[in-house]
Write a protein that holds these residues in place. Structure first.
Motif, PDB file in Angstrom:
ATOM      1  N   GLU A  93       0.632  -1.030   0.041  1.00 25.09           N
ATOM      2  CA  GLU A  93       0.158  -0.068  -0.007  1.00 25.09           C
ATOM      3  C   GLU A  93       0.890   1.351   0.030  1.00 25.09           C
ATOM      4  O   GLU A  93       0.659   2.179  -0.582  1.00 25.09           O
ATOM      5  CB  GLU A  93      -0.985  -0.010   1.148  1.00 25.09           C
ATOM      6  N   PHE A 119       2.279   1.725  -3.133  1.00 23.60           N
ATOM      7  CA  PHE A 119       1.701   1.973  -4.452  1.00 23.60           C
ATOM      8  C   PHE A 119       1.384   3.496  -4.356  1.00 23.60           C
ATOM      9  O   PHE A 119       1.254   4.212  -5.408  1.00 23.60           O
ATOM     10  CB  PHE A 119       0.226   1.049  -4.249  1.00 23.60           C
ATOM     11  N   SER A 131       2.044   5.867  -7.675  1.00 24.07           N
ATOM     12  CA  SER A 131       0.909   6.137  -8.315  1.00 24.07           C
ATOM     13  C   SER A 131       0.818   7.823  -8.250  1.00 24.07           C
ATOM     14  O   SER A 131      -0.153   8.640  -8.569  1.00 24.07           O
ATOM     15  CB  SER A 131      -0.537   5.705  -7.683  1.00 24.07           C
ATOM     16  N   GLU A 170      -4.567   1.874 -12.662  1.00 29.21           N
ATOM     17  CA  GLU A 170      -4.098   1.383 -11.263  1.00 29.21           C
ATOM     18  C   GLU A 170      -5.208   0.325 -10.659  1.00 29.21           C
ATOM     19  O   GLU A 170      -6.371   0.568 -10.902  1.00 29.21           O
ATOM     20  CB  GLU A 170      -4.448   2.853 -10.582  1.00 29.21           C
ATOM     21  N   ALA A 210      -5.081  -0.639  -7.115  1.00 32.84           N
ATOM     22  CA  ALA A 210      -4.684  -0.406  -5.934  1.00 32.84           C
ATOM     23  C   ALA A 210      -4.931  -1.715  -4.926  1.00 32.84           C
ATOM     24  O   ALA A 210      -6.026  -2.218  -5.058  1.00 32.84           O
ATOM     25  CB  ALA A 210      -5.237   0.836  -5.291  1.00 32.84           C
ATOM     26  N   PRO A 211      -3.910  -2.332  -4.331  1.00 35.58           N
ATOM     27  CA  PRO A 211      -2.575  -1.595  -4.137  1.00 35.58           C
ATOM     28  C   PRO A 211      -1.513  -2.877  -4.867  1.00 35.58           C
ATOM     29  O   PRO A 211      -0.461  -2.933  -4.345  1.00 35.58           O
ATOM     30  CB  PRO A 211      -2.140  -1.670  -2.612  1.00 35.58           C
ATOM     31  N   THR A 212      -2.116  -3.535  -5.897  1.00 37.18           N
ATOM     32  CA  THR A 212      -1.237  -4.743  -6.462  1.00 37.18           C
ATOM     33  C   THR A 212      -0.608  -4.288  -7.814  1.00 37.18           C
ATOM     34  O   THR A 212       0.211  -5.197  -8.100  1.00 37.18           O
ATOM     35  CB  THR A 212      -2.223  -5.907  -6.574  1.00 37.18           C
ATOM     36  N   LEU A 228       2.874  -5.613  -7.535  1.00 37.47           N
ATOM     37  CA  LEU A 228       3.449  -5.619  -6.068  1.00 37.47           C
ATOM     38  C   LEU A 228       2.736  -6.837  -5.655  1.00 37.47           C
ATOM     39  O   LEU A 228       1.620  -7.017  -5.393  1.00 37.47           O
ATOM     40  CB  LEU A 228       2.892  -4.216  -5.729  1.00 37.47           C
ATOM     41  N   THR A 237       7.446  -5.175   0.277  1.00 35.20           N
ATOM     42  CA  THR A 237       7.034  -5.061  -1.108  1.00 35.20           C
ATOM     43  C   THR A 237       7.909  -5.769  -2.061  1.00 35.20           C
ATOM     44  O   THR A 237       8.909  -5.223  -2.230  1.00 35.20           O
ATOM     45  CB  THR A 237       6.644  -3.790  -1.682  1.00 35.20           C
TER      46      THR A 237
END
Length: 143
Positions: free
Chosen positions: A15, A18, A22, A67, A69-71, A92, A99
């Motif tokens: 997270e 990310f 981003s 996007e 999130a959070p991968t 991720l 991570t």
């Protein structure tokens, strides 16, 4: 098509990482080759991001960033000076609270560039870029 890929483990949660990858408009604060990044348009989880970059010479290009999130973040080329195509991703994974990030990029150029040189162009900056992300994690999360 030129290709490059690398995997690194970062000392933060997916997270947290990310949030860094981003936050396009802050790239210039820690990525030396990025002079400016602007989000031009947002459509749901997709953003059109314009990059002003200086690597040997200055050039500009725009990518559609999708996007998840959070991968993950994936991108595809929208327009620009140097590339004909560019696709890539950040993937991720949580690894015991850290991570595992895999960065992949594939690109073709507007002019003829021999294969080995094209591959060098897309991969030459990867070690410095990853080092910059490690420094950013330490700066933001103190780890």
């Amino acid at each position: 098509m030129a290709k490059a890929s690398t995997t690194e483990v970062f000392n933060c949660t997916p997270e947290q990482f990310f949030k860094i990858i981003s936050d396009y408009e802050k790239y210039h604060e820690f990525l030396a080759e990025v002079k400016q990044c602007k989000v031009l348009k947002t459509e749901g989880n997709r953003k059109l991001v314009e990059y002003n970059v200086s690597v040997v010479k200055s050039f500009k290009y725009s990518l559609w960033m999708t996007e998840t999130a959070p991968t993950a973040i994936t991108w595809e080329f929208a327009s620009g000076d140097m590339f004909k195509t560019s696709v890539g991703s950040w993937k991720l994974q949580d690894e015991a609270g850290k991570t595992r990030a895999t960065y992949t990029v594939e690109a073709t150029f507007n002019m003829f560039v021999p294969g080995p040189i094209a591959n060098a162009l897309v991969s030459v900056n990867l070690p410095n870029m990853m080092s910059s992300y490690h420094k950013r994690v330490k700066q933001l999360y103190g780890v």
